[in-house]
Design a protein around this motif. Structure first.
Motif, mmCIF file in Angstrom:
data_model
loop_
_atom_site.group_PDB
_atom_site.id
_atom_site.type_symbol
_atom_site.label_atom_id
_atom_site.label_comp_id
_atom_site.label_asym_id
_atom_site.label_seq_id
_atom_site.Cartn_x
_atom_site.Cartn_y
_atom_site.Cartn_z
ATOM 1 N N PHE A 38 0.832 -1.202 0.000
ATOM 2 C CA PHE A 38 0.000 0.000 0.000
ATOM 3 C C PHE A 38 0.874 1.262 0.000
ATOM 4 C CE2 PHE A 38 -3.087 3.086 1.515
ATOM 5 C CZ PHE A 38 -4.236 2.699 0.831
ATOM 6 N N LEU A 39 1.969 1.196 0.761
ATOM 7 C CA LEU A 39 2.837 2.383 0.843
ATOM 8 C C LEU A 39 3.568 2.620 -0.478
ATOM 9 C CD1 LEU A 39 4.336 2.181 4.463
ATOM 10 C CD2 LEU A 39 2.276 3.341 3.658
ATOM 11 N N GLU A 40 3.898 1.525 -1.194
ATOM 12 C CA GLU A 40 4.515 1.704 -2.522
ATOM 13 C C GLU A 40 3.537 2.380 -3.475
ATOM 14 O OE1 GLU A 40 7.756 -1.961 -2.603
ATOM 15 O OE2 GLU A 40 5.668 -2.363 -3.099
ATOM 16 N N MET A 41 2.265 2.049 -3.339
ATOM 17 C CA MET A 41 1.249 2.703 -4.161
ATOM 18 C C MET A 41 1.219 4.197 -3.855
ATOM 19 S SD MET A 41 -2.039 4.015 -3.996
ATOM 20 C CE MET A 41 -2.757 3.369 -2.511
ATOM 21 N N LEU A 42 1.341 4.536 -2.535
ATOM 22 C CA LEU A 42 1.364 5.963 -2.176
ATOM 23 C C LEU A 42 2.642 6.636 -2.691
ATOM 24 C CD1 LEU A 42 -0.116 6.058 1.455
ATOM 25 C CD2 LEU A 42 -1.215 6.767 -0.673
ATOM 26 N N ASP A 43 3.755 5.846 -2.733
ATOM 27 C CA ASP A 43 5.000 6.387 -3.310
ATOM 28 C C ASP A 43 4.780 6.776 -4.772
ATOM 29 O OD1 ASP A 43 6.338 5.988 -0.941
ATOM 30 O OD2 ASP A 43 7.171 4.043 -1.520
ATOM 31 N N VAL A 44 4.043 5.905 -5.492
ATOM 32 C CA VAL A 44 3.748 6.185 -6.907
ATOM 33 C C VAL A 44 2.939 7.477 -7.013
ATOM 34 C CG1 VAL A 44 2.438 5.380 -8.929
ATOM 35 C CG2 VAL A 44 3.854 3.766 -7.628
ATOM 36 N N LEU A 45 1.952 7.613 -6.131
ATOM 37 C CA LEU A 45 1.130 8.829 -6.145
ATOM 38 C C LEU A 45 2.005 10.059 -5.887
ATOM 39 C CD1 LEU A 45 -1.586 10.456 -6.009
ATOM 40 C CD2 LEU A 45 -1.564 9.985 -3.560
ATOM 41 N N ASN A 46 2.904 9.925 -4.891
ATOM 42 C CA ASN A 46 3.735 11.081 -4.537
ATOM 43 C C ASN A 46 4.693 11.465 -5.661
ATOM 44 O OD1 ASN A 46 2.623 11.781 -2.128
ATOM 45 N ND2 ASN A 46 4.067 10.657 -0.848
ATOM 46 N N GLU A 47 5.239 10.458 -6.368
ATOM 47 C CA GLU A 47 6.098 10.763 -7.527
ATOM 48 C C GLU A 47 5.292 11.544 -8.564
ATOM 49 O OE1 GLU A 47 7.834 7.169 -9.040
ATOM 50 O OE2 GLU A 47 8.931 6.809 -7.172
ATOM 51 N N GLN A 48 4.055 11.082 -8.758
ATOM 52 C CA GLN A 48 3.145 11.740 -9.713
ATOM 53 C C GLN A 48 2.895 13.188 -9.289
ATOM 54 O OE1 GLN A 48 -0.303 9.144 -10.556
ATOM 55 N NE2 GLN A 48 -1.570 10.960 -10.241
ATOM 56 N N LEU A 49 2.641 13.387 -7.976
ATOM 57 C CA LEU A 49 2.361 14.745 -7.484
ATOM 58 C C LEU A 49 3.577 15.650 -7.615
ATOM 59 C CD1 LEU A 49 0.262 13.921 -4.259
ATOM 60 C CD2 LEU A 49 -0.577 14.929 -6.386
ATOM 61 N N VAL A 50 4.767 15.083 -7.318
ATOM 62 C CA VAL A 50 5.993 15.883 -7.417
ATOM 63 C C VAL A 50 6.206 16.300 -8.866
ATOM 64 C CG1 VAL A 50 8.524 15.795 -7.236
ATOM 65 C CG2 VAL A 50 7.108 14.905 -5.381
ATOM 66 N N GLU A 51 5.985 15.348 -9.805
ATOM 67 C CA GLU A 51 6.142 15.675 -11.231
ATOM 68 C C GLU A 51 5.165 16.763 -11.666
ATOM 69 O OE1 GLU A 51 5.918 12.095 -13.527
ATOM 70 O OE2 GLU A 51 7.773 11.316 -12.640
ATOM 71 N N GLU A 52 4.004 16.780 -11.027
ATOM 72 C CA GLU A 52 3.001 17.811 -11.372
ATOM 73 C C GLU A 52 3.248 19.118 -10.624
ATOM 74 O OE1 GLU A 52 -0.705 15.975 -10.357
ATOM 75 O OE2 GLU A 52 -0.552 14.472 -11.940
ATOM 76 N N GLY A 53 4.310 19.132 -9.798
ATOM 77 C CA GLY A 53 4.632 20.338 -9.041
ATOM 78 C C GLY A 53 3.740 20.544 -7.834
ATOM 79 N N LYS A 54 3.106 19.466 -7.370
ATOM 80 C CA LYS A 54 2.213 19.576 -6.211
ATOM 81 C C LYS A 54 2.878 19.010 -4.968
ATOM 82 C CE LYS A 54 -1.992 19.182 -8.988
ATOM 83 N NZ LYS A 54 -2.988 18.217 -9.487
ATOM 84 N N GLU A 55 2.330 19.360 -3.818
ATOM 85 C CA GLU A 55 2.852 18.885 -2.531
ATOM 86 C C GLU A 55 2.544 17.387 -2.372
ATOM 87 O OE1 GLU A 55 4.389 20.806 -0.243
ATOM 88 O OE2 GLU A 55 4.291 19.545 1.552
ATOM 89 N N PRO A 56 3.578 16.564 -2.122
ATOM 90 C CA PRO A 56 3.288 15.132 -1.918
ATOM 91 C C PRO A 56 2.518 14.894 -0.615
ATOM 92 C CG PRO A 56 5.610 15.594 -1.545
ATOM 93 C CD PRO A 56 5.004 16.866 -2.034
ATOM 94 N N VAL A 57 1.874 13.737 -0.546
ATOM 95 C CA VAL A 57 1.089 13.396 0.650
ATOM 96 C C VAL A 57 2.049 12.930 1.746
ATOM 97 C CG1 VAL A 57 -0.686 11.863 1.597
ATOM 98 C CG2 VAL A 57 -0.873 12.679 -0.768
ATOM 99 N N ALA A 58 1.943 13.547 2.932
ATOM 100 C CA ALA A 58 2.818 13.151 4.053
ATOM 101 C C ALA A 58 2.188 11.975 4.796
ATOM 102 C CB ALA A 58 3.007 14.331 4.996
ATOM 103 N N PHE A 59 2.975 10.896 4.953
ATOM 104 C CA PHE A 59 2.499 9.750 5.750
ATOM 105 C C PHE A 59 3.678 9.136 6.498
ATOM 106 C CE2 PHE A 59 3.455 8.166 1.487
ATOM 107 C CZ PHE A 59 4.203 7.023 1.718
ATOM 108 N N ASP A 60 3.385 8.538 7.649
ATOM 109 C CA ASP A 60 4.434 7.936 8.482
ATOM 110 C C ASP A 60 4.830 6.570 7.953
ATOM 111 O OD1 ASP A 60 5.472 9.405 10.596
ATOM 112 O OD2 ASP A 60 3.658 9.160 11.815
ATOM 113 N N HIS A 61 6.118 6.267 7.974
ATOM 114 C CA HIS A 61 6.595 4.922 7.633
ATOM 115 C C HIS A 61 8.046 4.825 8.063
ATOM 116 C CE1 HIS A 61 8.976 6.274 4.054
ATOM 117 N NE2 HIS A 61 8.173 7.298 4.210
ATOM 118 N N ASP A 62 8.494 3.607 8.291
ATOM 119 C CA ASP A 62 9.909 3.447 8.608
ATOM 120 C C ASP A 62 10.410 2.094 8.110
ATOM 121 O OD1 ASP A 62 12.449 3.753 9.519
ATOM 122 O OD2 ASP A 62 11.960 3.885 11.650
#
Lengths: 253, 210
Positions: A38-62
Motif C-alpha cells: 500500500f505504501l509503494e502505491m502511495l510512493d507512486v502517487l507522490n512521484e506523480q504529485l511531485v512531477e506535477e509540481g504539487k505537494e506530496p502526501v505526508a504519511f508515516d513509515h519506517d
C-alpha cells in the motif's frame, strides 16, 4: 511479460499543518501492480504529485516490514485496511480491485492530533510509557542475569505476546471511544506477568492509567474492535489484566 | 458501570421470577407481591439501593458516552465500524436510552401508583374490594395493545443491551479466564434472550387472556 495494472481513485485527507483545517481530496492513480504494498502505491502517487509540481502526501513509515509501528493509515474505514494481522506497510494492493475508490485518513483521536496530512502525533503513547512502562534494574555491576530467575512457560509466553505490541495506535484508531486500553494493557501486562515487574507493579497500573486519562483517550466499553484490528493480535486478556491490576492497586492504595 | 450493571442483572432475574408467578397462580403472585411491597427490609433498605443502582447506571452511562465522544472530536469521513465490533456493543447508549424511556412508562404504570397508595394514602393493606389488588392491577395494565406493544419493544432493546452488557461487565471487572470466559459468554447470551423473551411472553399472556 507485462500485466495490466489497476486504476484507482484515492480519496485522501490533506491538512497543511496542525492548525489548518483539512479536507478530503481526490487523486486518480493508474497502472498499480497488485504486488505493490500500500505504501509503494502511495510512493507512486507522490512521484506523480511531485512531477506535477504539487505537494506530496505526508504519511508515516519506517521499517516497512511490520515491526516498527510507524505506519498508521485508516484505509476504507479500517485501521491498517481490510486485511487482518498486518500493518499498512504489509497490506498489498491485491486486496483491492481495479476501479476501486480507496478512502485514506489519519488516525482520529483527540490524543493523536494531526501534524500534517496523514501523520499524527503519537507522543501520548510515549508519555504513558514514561509514567510506568519500565522496570528499575540496578546497573552498578551487581545486576542479576534475567535468565537466573525461573519463569513459568505460560507466563513467559503471555508476557512475550503482550510485548509484541508495536504501539502503532490501531487500537485507538479503531475503537469507537478512541480508547488506548489495549496498548496500555499490553504494556502493563508485559511486566506484571514477570517477577522483574513486581517491584513497581502497584504504581505502574495507577500511573499509566492516570496518564492515559490525562492524554484524553476514551474509556473501554469492550466492543473488541481493538483486538480485531490490532496487527499483532494483542488479546483483550491484557485489558482484563490491567483492570485487575488497577482495581487491586486502587484498593491497596 | 460494570458493578451496577451486574447488580441490575441480578435484580432483573428476581423481577422476572415474580412476574412469572402471575402466569401460573394469581394467589401466589399476590402473596409474593404483598411481601415485597410491605417488607421493611425490602422497602427501606433494598429499594433505595436499587434506586441508587438504576440512577448510578444511567448517569454513569451517559457521562461515559459524553466523555468517549469527546475523545474523538473529528470523526472519520469513511468508517466501517461494523467490520470489527457488533452493533450491540457500539450502540449501548441507544439501547440504554430506550430502556430508560421504558422505565419512565413502567414507573408511571406500577411504581408511582404503589408509592402513592402506600406512602401518601397510607394504605399498606394491599387490598382492594376485599381482595389483593396486585394481580388485578397488573392484568388490567395489559389490556391496551399499544402498551403491550411498547413493553415488548422495550424488552427487545433490553435484550440487545444485555447481549453485550452481560459479558462486558465481567471483562470490565477483570474477570477473564481462558476456561470460564466462554462459559460466561454463553450464559450471557442465554440470559439476554431468555429473560426479555420471558417478559414478552408474560405481557402477551396477560393481554391475550383478557
Amino acid at each position: 511479460m507485462s500485466e495490466k495494472g489497476m486504476n484507482l481513485t484515492l480519496k485522501i485527507w490533506r491538512q497543511k499543518d496542525s492548525k489548518s483545517k483539512g479536507k478530503m481530496e481526490t487523486y486518480p492513480v493508474t497502472n498499480i501492480s497488485e504486488h505493490m504494498s500500500f505504501l509503494e502505491m502511495l510512493d507512486v502517487l507522490n512521484e506523480q504529485l511531485v512531477e506535477e509540481g504539487k505537494e506530496p502526501v505526508a504519511f508515516d513509515h519506517d521499517c516497512r516490514e511490520g515491526i516498527c509501528g510507524m505506519c498508521s493509515l485508516h484505509i476504507n474505514g479500517e485501521a491498517h485496511g481490510p486485511d487482518r494481522r498486518v500493518t499498512t506497510c504489509q497490506l498489498h494492493m491485491r486486496m483491492f480491485n481495479d476501479g476501486d475508490t480507496i478512502h485514506i485518513e489519519p488516525w482520529r483521536a483527540k490524543a493523536f492530533p494531526v501534524i500534517k496530512d496523514l501523520i499524527v502525533d503519537r507522543s501520548a503513547f510515549d508519555r504513558i510509557q514514561h509514567a510506568g512502562g519500565f522496570i528499575s534494574v540496578n546497573t552498578s555491576g551487581n545486576t542479576i542475569d534475567a535468565n537466573a530467575i525461573p519463569i513459568e512457560k505460560e507466563d513467559a509466553d503471555e508476557a512475550f505476546n503482550a510485548a509484541t505490541c508495536i504501539g502503532c495506535g490501531a487500537c485507538v484508531a479503531s475503537c469507537k471511544n478512541a480508547s488506548a486500553m489495549l496498548f496500555v494493557g499490553a504494556k502493563i501486562s508485559q511486566f506484571s506477568l514477570l517477577p522483574q515487574g513486581q517491584v513497581e507493579a502497584k504504581n505502574r497500573a495507577l500511573n499509566m492509567v492516570k496518564q492515559m486519562d490525562l492524554e484524553g483517550f476514551g474509556n473501554c466499553t469492550n466492543t473488541g474492535a481493538c483486538e480485531v484490528q490490532c496487527p499483532k493480535g494483542i488479546s483483550l486478556d491484557n485489558i482484563a489484566r490491567m483492570n485487575r491490576d488497577f482495581l487491586s492497586a486502587s484498593v491497596k492504595k | 458501570m460494570a458493578l451496577s450493571g451486574l447488580f441490575l442483572i441480578v435484580f432483573l432475574l428476581q423481577h422476572f421470577s415474580i412476574n412469572l408467578m402471575s402466569v401460573f397462580s394469581a394467589d401466589l403472585f399476590n402473596e409474593v407481591s404483598h411481601f415485597m411491597g410491605t417488607n421493611s427490609v425490602i422497602q427501606y433498605a433494598l429499594q433505595p439501593v436499587l434506586i441508587f443502582g438504576v440512577i448510578f447506571h444511567l448517569t454513569m452511562g451517559m457521562y461515559l458516552e459524553a466523555k468517549n465522544r469527546g475523545a474523538r472530536p473529528q470523526k472519520y469521513a469513511y468508517n466501517k465500524a461494523g467490520a470489527s465490533a457488533s452493533w450491540m456493543s457500539r450502540n449501548m447508549i441507544i439501547t440504554g436510552i430506550m430502556v430508560m424511556l421504558f422505565l419512565g412508562l413502567h414507573f408511571y404504570d406500577f411504581w408511582f401508583p404503589e408509592i402513592k397508595i402506600k406512602f401518601i394514602d397510607g394504605d399498606w393493606s394491599g387490598m382492594e374490594n376485599g381482595a389483593y389488588r396486585y394481580w388485578d392491577h397488573t392484568h388490567h395494565k395489559f389490556v391496551d395493545p399499544i402498551r403491550v406493544g411498547l413493553y415488548c419493544a422495550a424488552f427487545v432493546f433490553l435484550a440487545l443491551h444485555l447481549l453485550h452488557g452481560f459479558q462486558s461487565a465481567f471483562q470490565s471487572m477483570g474477570w477473564r479466564h481462558q476456561k470460564y470466559t466462554p462459559v460466561v459468554e454463553k450464559v450471557g447470551y442465554a440470559y439476554a434472550i431468555i429473560i426479555p423473551l420471558g417478559f414478552i411472553v408474560i405481557a402477551l399472556y396477560h393481554h391475550l387472556i383478557h
